[in-house]
Design a protein around this motif. Sequence first.
Motif, mmCIF file in Angstrom:
data_model
loop_
_atom_site.group_PDB
_atom_site.id
_atom_site.type_symbol
_atom_site.label_atom_id
_atom_site.label_comp_id
_atom_site.label_asym_id
_atom_site.label_seq_id
_atom_site.Cartn_x
_atom_site.Cartn_y
_atom_site.Cartn_z
ATOM 1 N N ASP A 446 58.078 7.018 32.626
ATOM 2 C CA ASP A 446 58.241 5.884 33.627
ATOM 3 C C ASP A 446 57.456 4.521 33.522
ATOM 4 O O ASP A 446 56.282 4.712 33.401
ATOM 5 N N SER A 448 58.686 1.711 34.905
ATOM 6 C CA SER A 448 59.210 0.742 36.001
ATOM 7 C C SER A 448 58.118 0.053 36.781
ATOM 8 O O SER A 448 57.018 0.797 37.269
ATOM 9 N N GLY A 449 58.196 -1.171 37.320
ATOM 10 C CA GLY A 449 57.322 -1.686 37.962
ATOM 11 C C GLY A 449 56.126 -2.409 37.165
ATOM 12 O O GLY A 449 55.345 -2.961 37.844
ATOM 13 N N ALA A 451 54.232 -5.169 35.143
ATOM 14 C CA ALA A 451 54.307 -6.485 34.858
ATOM 15 C C ALA A 451 53.847 -6.644 33.268
ATOM 16 O O ALA A 451 52.596 -6.581 33.087
ATOM 17 N N GLY A 473 63.317 -1.487 34.134
ATOM 18 C CA GLY A 473 62.668 -1.843 35.497
ATOM 19 C C GLY A 473 61.362 -2.394 35.497
ATOM 20 O O GLY A 473 60.765 -2.462 36.170
ATOM 21 N N CYS A 474 61.050 -2.987 34.276
ATOM 22 C CA CYS A 474 59.577 -3.885 34.260
ATOM 23 C C CYS A 474 59.865 -5.329 34.769
ATOM 24 O O CYS A 474 60.789 -5.852 34.757
ATOM 25 N N ARG A 475 58.700 -5.722 35.259
ATOM 26 C CA ARG A 475 58.664 -7.074 35.589
ATOM 27 C C ARG A 475 58.410 -8.061 34.163
ATOM 28 O O ARG A 475 57.129 -7.729 33.662
ATOM 29 N N ASP A 496 49.855 -6.321 34.018
ATOM 30 C CA ASP A 496 49.327 -4.912 33.694
ATOM 31 C C ASP A 496 49.256 -4.753 32.146
ATOM 32 O O ASP A 496 48.336 -4.317 31.694
ATOM 33 N N LYS A 566 51.099 2.489 32.590
ATOM 34 C CA LYS A 566 51.728 3.084 33.828
ATOM 35 C C LYS A 566 50.699 4.209 34.457
ATOM 36 O O LYS A 566 50.410 4.343 35.779
#
Length: 570
Positions: A446, A448-449, A451, A473-475, A496, A566
């Motif tokens: 996972d 996702s999310g 940055a 799902g990454c920014r 991140d 993550k």
Amino acid sequence: MAPEQHEQERLSFALEQSISASYIGISATLVLALAAALGTGAVAAAAWAVLMVSILVLRGWVLRRAVTRLGEPGGPAQANKDFTLSTVVLAFTIGSLPAIAFPGMTLELRMVVTVFLCLWCCAAMASLGLTPRLFTVYLLLVLGGLAVGWARTEMPGARYTAVAMVLYMVVLRAFSHNFTRRIVEGMAIRAENDALVRQLSAANEAKTRFIMAASHDLRQPLHAISYLGGVLARARDPADVRSANEALTAAVEGLNKLFSAILDLSRIDSGAVRMHPVSFKLDGLVAQLDSEYRTLCVASGRRWECQVEAATALTDPVLLERVLRNLLDNAMKHGGDGMVRLAVERRGDEVVITVSDNGPGIPLESRSRVFDEFYRGNETGPPGLGLGLSIVRRLVDRLGCRVVIDFTDAQTQSGAAISVHIPQGSALLEEATPALPGHGSADEEDVSGLAVLVIDDDATVLHATRALLVQWGCRVATCGRGDVLDEVVAGLGPLDVAVVDYRLDGGRNGLDLVEGVRDRHPGMGVVMVTGESDPQVLDQLAESGLPVLEKPVSPRDLRRTLALFKAADA
């Protein structure tokens, strides 16, 4: 150069010089005979001259024949005998002239003959200096004859002149030592230069073959990708899209494998692959290989055998593992449909690890070529890259081990058995855990999310990376120039992780560029991406302590690496 080759070259040089000197000696013989005739009479001088000319002509013929036979079995030994015998006979004949004729000569003639023979001996250094013992015998006979001739005369001081001949012989012999050393050094340098020229020529030919083979193998998947891109652009049926996508993925994976293998070769040849030998038990490494390849064999209907004798090895565990994996993969691909065996045994002060199969085997005439780049031989399994065994050879050379190829069944000459011979390790073991690559799927990681900032000077790479990360799902923010970096970062917000290419335009590198961003985002992680093979650059990246992904980077590896950040945030 081997000692026997060195001696043969020295002998060849001495023979060629002596052949040239034989014909020059005929003119000198006539001068000496003329001088002797005034003291001993024309008949005796003519007889000596005929004898000398005959010896010189015969010696020239014998030595020419010896040169042509140097490459034959026993040729050097026979040439050395002919050379020695003809030289001794020649020296004895020359020395006999003053020993016999001096008592009847005038002082002036004796001085002329003495100077002439002293110069003759000096000139003989060029042909006989490379054979010190023979040259010493030559001087003893010629200058000894001069000394005897002077000693037989009744004039006052003659014996001092005889002693002077002996001293001259000692001095000439000392000079010949330096002469010989210089000639030998020159021959050694020439041999080294010849060897370097041959090596460079062979390397250039190998490079040409490598480029031609690599060009062909790189064009194949690119050719397929080009066609598949056209198919996807016009496909309307979902089944056609799915089929083309699967074929496209397979072609890209094949291209990725080829680039990775070529990169491995480049890194090994450039010295970027460092060896860290330790003493470690082979149990852990063999157990993991046993588990993995047993599963693969069962899935493919093959029989797997693992015969292990407890042993410790003194080598680099990571590089050894790469060697064994390449050998096992090679056996799985090209070893037919039967058995694959991994065996470990101790032999004397070595540990021998053998990977064998019962396929067609490697013919004797092909064994000198199987380690060449892109060599495939008569493939019986799925087509491979032809680089696995080439990487094995380079790694084995780097490890200081040796590899031996044999048949699994010697009677039927079938099956390939490739053994790696490794020094046994010490009983005092160091902790050594091989860095075993992961083989699981990263599709469930996972990310996702996250940055993510992507820095690369290639617009195509930026576009592809952004699309992949957004799909996960990454920014994402991308940056291709250092002068807009602050603006890009400000638009994304808290970071991140940054995925940064090492080599950028303008001579800058990713390490320097990302430092300013880390000052404003101290919690940001950094992943370096590089295609460098320069050992200094790789050392710099290793010292940075950052995760490093080597191009070409698979989506699986990128996703697994990003998932670490993550997990850290969680």
